[in-house]
Design an enzyme around this catalytic site. Structure first.
Site, PDB file in Angstrom:
ATOM      1  N   ASN A   7       0.952  -1.200   0.060  1.00 48.74           N
ATOM      2  CA  ASN A   7       0.081   0.050   0.160  1.00 48.74           C
ATOM      3  C   ASN A   7       0.886   1.248  -0.024  1.00 48.74           C
ATOM      4  OD1 ASN A   7      -1.909   1.997   0.395  1.00 48.74           O
ATOM      5  ND2 ASN A   7      -2.779   0.970   2.221  1.00 48.74           N
ATOM      6  N   LYS A  14       3.446   0.864   3.092  1.00 44.99           N
ATOM      7  CA  LYS A  14       3.196  -0.331   3.893  1.00 44.99           C
ATOM      8  C   LYS A  14       3.080  -1.715   3.331  1.00 44.99           C
ATOM      9  CE  LYS A  14      -0.182   2.253   6.190  1.00 44.99           C
ATOM     10  NZ  LYS A  14      -1.553   2.555   6.361  1.00 44.99           N
ATOM     11  N   ARG A  89      -2.493  -2.211  -3.718  1.00 44.76           N
ATOM     12  CA  ARG A  89      -3.823  -1.115  -3.510  1.00 44.76           C
ATOM     13  C   ARG A  89      -3.887   0.010  -4.233  1.00 44.76           C
ATOM     14  NH1 ARG A  89      -5.461   3.113   1.195  1.00 44.76           N
ATOM     15  NH2 ARG A  89      -7.802   2.808   0.509  1.00 44.76           N
ATOM     16  N   HIS A 179     -13.464   2.693  -0.245  1.00 42.35           N
ATOM     17  CA  HIS A 179     -13.242   1.718   0.954  1.00 42.35           C
ATOM     18  C   HIS A 179     -13.976   0.441   0.401  1.00 42.35           C
ATOM     19  CE1 HIS A 179     -13.943   5.125   3.813  1.00 42.35           C
ATOM     20  NE2 HIS A 179     -12.584   4.907   3.908  1.00 42.35           N
ATOM     21  N   GLY A 209     -14.339   5.494  10.158  1.00 38.76           N
ATOM     22  CA  GLY A 209     -13.173   5.579  10.410  1.00 38.76           C
ATOM     23  C   GLY A 209     -12.736   7.325  10.403  1.00 38.76           C
ATOM     24  N   ASN A 210     -11.592   7.427  10.044  1.00 35.38           N
ATOM     25  CA  ASN A 210     -11.388   8.947   9.691  1.00 35.38           C
ATOM     26  C   ASN A 210     -12.341   9.337   8.526  1.00 35.38           C
ATOM     27  OD1 ASN A 210     -10.082  10.712  11.209  1.00 35.38           O
ATOM     28  ND2 ASN A 210      -8.076   9.764  10.917  1.00 35.38           N
ATOM     29  N   GLY A 211     -12.229   8.705   7.232  1.00 31.95           N
ATOM     30  CA  GLY A 211     -13.142   8.707   6.348  1.00 31.95           C
ATOM     31  C   GLY A 211     -14.216   7.640   6.704  1.00 31.95           C
ATOM     32  N   ARG A 240     -14.007  15.945   6.734  1.00 34.37           N
ATOM     33  CA  ARG A 240     -14.873  16.299   5.795  1.00 34.37           C
ATOM     34  C   ARG A 240     -16.311  16.501   5.893  1.00 34.37           C
ATOM     35  NH1 ARG A 240     -12.629  10.704   2.932  1.00 34.37           N
ATOM     36  NH2 ARG A 240     -10.969  10.816   4.200  1.00 34.37           N
ATOM     37  N   ARG A 284     -12.347  10.041  19.912  1.00 33.22           N
ATOM     38  CA  ARG A 284     -11.820   9.703  21.297  1.00 33.22           C
ATOM     39  C   ARG A 284     -11.969  10.953  21.950  1.00 33.22           C
ATOM     40  NH1 ARG A 284      -7.303   5.461  19.685  1.00 33.22           N
ATOM     41  NH2 ARG A 284      -7.431   6.747  17.878  1.00 33.22           N
ATOM     42  N   GLY A 330     -11.942   1.973  12.391  1.00 32.95           N
ATOM     43  CA  GLY A 330     -11.537   2.609  13.715  1.00 32.95           C
ATOM     44  C   GLY A 330     -12.772   2.824  14.489  1.00 32.95           C
ATOM     45  N   ILE A 331     -13.825   3.606  14.208  1.00 30.39           N
ATOM     46  CA  ILE A 331     -15.032   3.900  14.971  1.00 30.39           C
ATOM     47  C   ILE A 331     -15.861   2.495  15.143  1.00 30.39           C
ATOM     48  CG2 ILE A 331     -16.986   5.331  15.109  1.00 30.39           C
ATOM     49  CD1 ILE A 331     -15.153   7.431  13.694  1.00 30.39           C
ATOM     50  N   GLY A 332     -16.184   2.054  13.927  1.00 29.58           N
ATOM     51  CA  GLY A 332     -17.009   1.158  13.958  1.00 29.58           C
ATOM     52  C   GLY A 332     -16.767  -0.038  14.810  1.00 29.58           C
ATOM     53  N   GLU A 383      -8.210  -5.136   4.967  1.00 31.97           N
ATOM     54  CA  GLU A 383      -8.015  -4.939   3.524  1.00 31.97           C
ATOM     55  C   GLU A 383      -6.717  -5.701   3.058  1.00 31.97           C
ATOM     56  OE1 GLU A 383      -8.775  -0.729   4.878  1.00 31.97           O
ATOM     57  OE2 GLU A 383      -9.648  -0.419   2.906  1.00 31.97           O
TER      58      GLU A 383
HETATM   59  P1  ADP Z   1      -8.474   5.809   9.032  1.00 30.79           P
HETATM   60  O1  ADP Z   1      -9.539   6.028   8.122  1.00 30.79           O
HETATM   61  O2  ADP Z   1      -7.359   6.936   8.921  1.00 30.79           O
HETATM   62  O3  ADP Z   1      -8.019   4.409   8.632  1.00 30.79           O
HETATM   63  P2  ADP Z   1      -9.596   4.638  11.297  1.00 30.79           P
HETATM   64  O4  ADP Z   1     -10.037   3.496  10.784  1.00 30.79           O
HETATM   65  O5  ADP Z   1      -8.268   4.302  12.211  1.00 30.79           O
HETATM   66  O6  ADP Z   1      -9.090   5.756  10.369  1.00 30.79           O
HETATM   67  O7  ADP Z   1     -10.274   5.406  12.415  1.00 30.79           O
HETATM   68  C1  ADP Z   1      -9.974   6.590  13.080  1.00 30.79           C
HETATM   69  C2  ADP Z   1     -10.991   6.957  14.137  1.00 30.79           C
HETATM   70  O8  ADP Z   1     -11.201   5.616  14.990  1.00 30.79           O
HETATM   71  C3  ADP Z   1     -10.807   7.918  15.328  1.00 30.79           C
HETATM   72  O9  ADP Z   1     -11.644   8.833  15.207  1.00 30.79           O
HETATM   73  C4  ADP Z   1     -10.726   7.186  16.512  1.00 30.79           C
HETATM   74  O10 ADP Z   1     -11.249   7.984  17.491  1.00 30.79           O
HETATM   75  C5  ADP Z   1     -11.419   6.020  16.466  1.00 30.79           C
HETATM   76  N1  ADP Z   1     -10.578   4.625  17.045  1.00 30.79           N
HETATM   77  C6  ADP Z   1      -9.576   4.175  16.505  1.00 30.79           C
HETATM   78  N2  ADP Z   1      -9.335   3.308  17.464  1.00 30.79           N
HETATM   79  C7  ADP Z   1     -10.007   3.374  18.716  1.00 30.79           C
HETATM   80  C8  ADP Z   1     -10.023   2.862  19.728  1.00 30.79           C
HETATM   81  N3  ADP Z   1      -8.991   1.768  20.088  1.00 30.79           N
HETATM   82  N4  ADP Z   1     -11.054   3.177  20.836  1.00 30.79           N
HETATM   83  C9  ADP Z   1     -11.824   4.234  20.368  1.00 30.79           C
HETATM   84  N5  ADP Z   1     -11.867   4.821  19.045  1.00 30.79           N
HETATM   85  C10 ADP Z   1     -10.917   4.396  18.195  1.00 30.79           C
END
Ligand code: ADP
Length: 397
Positions: A7, A14, A89, A179, A209-211, A240, A284, A330-332, A383
């Site tokens: 990636n 990566k 990727r 995604h 996640g971030n996106g 965004r 967070r 991350g969030i999910g 992924e």
């Molecule tokens: P990216 O789109 O950059 O891959 P991620 O999937 O890592 O992003 O998601 C980032 C989000 O996920 C952030 O808002 C963060 O708060 C949340 N997050 C990631 N890890 C944790 C965790 N262990 N506990 C709670 N929230 C998390």
């Protein structure tokens, strides 16, 4: 059979070496700050290496990777020839690369011409590809796997924008989504988890996640997705804005005298939960601020939940039902309060969260009650594994 997954970013690379018999990661790492001072991280055999090492370009990065994969202490293979293929990727294949593809020089040149669809990401993938071809030679198949591929087959009713049709024909302006590798992977894993054939299921996958993007998956195929021509569309995200009245952009540009690039920057980097809260793009931080009584942080969190709920509901309507809602990224995967807030209003569809299961950590799992008509699942995305599987499919053909 071993597959190397790459990636590539503009100054990073990566990698994971995956053994496909066990679907196990043998080694992984990161070349970072390529073209600058250079840092190299490598994890294998239960140990971690981190060092500074100047890498003037991606080809030098690949050389570092191969050197360490075959190293006496850090290696997991004896010879580079043990790598059956490399899976790369790629963010956007446009309407040219609509499935995972075995690459040659000509196809790399074609991919290079598609960079305007993903100006930050596609050029990096091309650089990574060329570096692998240069360092590994012609005998190792190089396969590209596209984030847009899973979404490509969605019906035209979901894919085309209601602007003059000539802009679709002239510039290829349409919904591409993003995604896709993640959505396709978790939808497949959801069917496995529920012990069902994907063809029997209507699933809404939420990659948060971030996106963030939401996808409607009917019978194993994407039928709609929230991101659009670019990853700016859909729900609000870390920075965004997601879907807004397009006239808002013109209004601000006029009032503030902003250029298109400046407006794009405002909507991509300064909006979303960061712009709303003024606190952070990280959920967070928002949770902490909201707990301390910060009302704008609370608003940002509530809006995020509200918008995801709306997408899930609209996709249930679009598919004429929903059997499962999947949370990933991350969030999910890590934010039970957010999963709860999103699914609570969906009780009318027959989705009922099991609070205890929702608050327990783990791998792929069902977190709804046994009685829940709609299954709510948490499925960690992978992924790299999805890319390796698609790469294997291509070279097996
Ligand atoms: P990216 O789109 O950059 O891959 P991620 O999937 O890592 O992003 O998601 C980032 C989000 O996920 C952030 O808002 C963060 O708060 C949340 N997050 C990631 N890890 C944790 C965790 N262990 N506990 C709670 N929230 C998390």
């Amino acid at each position: 059979m071993k597959i190397l997954v790459i990636n590539a970013g503009s100054s990073s690379l990566k990698y994971q070496l995956i053994d496909m018999e066990q679907e196990a990661v043998l080694a992984k790492g990161l070349c970072d700050r390529i073209g600058l001072d250079g840092t190299f991280k490598h994890e294998a055999n239960g140990d971690k290496l981190e060092m500074e090492h100047p890498m003037p370009n991606h080809a030098e990065g690949i050389k570092m990777v191969l050197k360490h994969l075959t190293d006496e202490k850090w290696g997991v293979i004896k010879d580079v020839a043990e790598i059956s293929a490399v899976g790369h990727r790629v963010v956007n294949g446009g309407e040219v690369f609509v499935e995972a593809t075995l690459m040659d020089e000509e196809k790399v040149n074609t991919l290079e011409s598609l960079t305007e669809f993903a100006p930050l990401h596609n050029p990096a993938a091309v650089t990574g590809l060329r570096a692998c071809m240069e360092v590994m030679g012609k005998d190792v198949p190089q396969v590209t796997v596209y984030d847009t591929a899973f979404h490509y087959g969605m019906p035209k009713t979901a894919a085309i924008y209601p602007i003059p049709y000539e802009y679709y024909e002239k510039y290829g302006i349409r919904r591409f989504g993003a995604h896709g590798t993640s959505h396709g992977y978790v939808a497949g894993e959801c069917a496995k988890l529920l012990g069902k054939d994907p063809k029997e299921l209507k699933i809404v996958t939420c990659h948060l996640g971030n996106g963030s993007s939401i996808t409607a998956v009917d019978s194993g195929r994407c039928v709609d997705t929230s991101m659009g021509f670019t990853p700016l569309a859909g729900v609000l995200m870390g920075t965004r804005c997601g879907d807004i009245d397009p006239a808002v952009a013109m209004y601000i540009m006029n009032k503030e005298g902003l250029t298109p690039d400046e407006m794009s920057n405002l909507m991509n980097k300064k909006s979303g939960v960061l712009g709303l809260s003024g606190v952070s793009n990280d959920f967070r931080d928002l949770d902490a601020a909201a707990a301390e009584g910060n009302e704008r942080a609370r608003l940002a969190l509530d809006m995020f939940a509200y918008q995801v709920t709306k997408y899930v509901g609209s996709y249930a309507a679009a598919m004429g039902g929903v059997d499962a809602i999947v949370f990933t990224a991350g969030i999910g995967e890590n934010n039970p309060a957010m999963r709860n807030a999103i699914t609570k209003p969906l009780a009318f569809l027959g989705a009922e969260m099991d609070e205890e299961k929702n608050n327990t950590r783990g791998g792929a799992r069902v977190v709804s009650t046994d009685a829940s008509k709609v299954k709510i699942c948490v499925i960690p995305t992978n992924e790299e594994l999805a890319i390796a599987r698609q790469t294997l499919d291509v070279i097996s053909k």
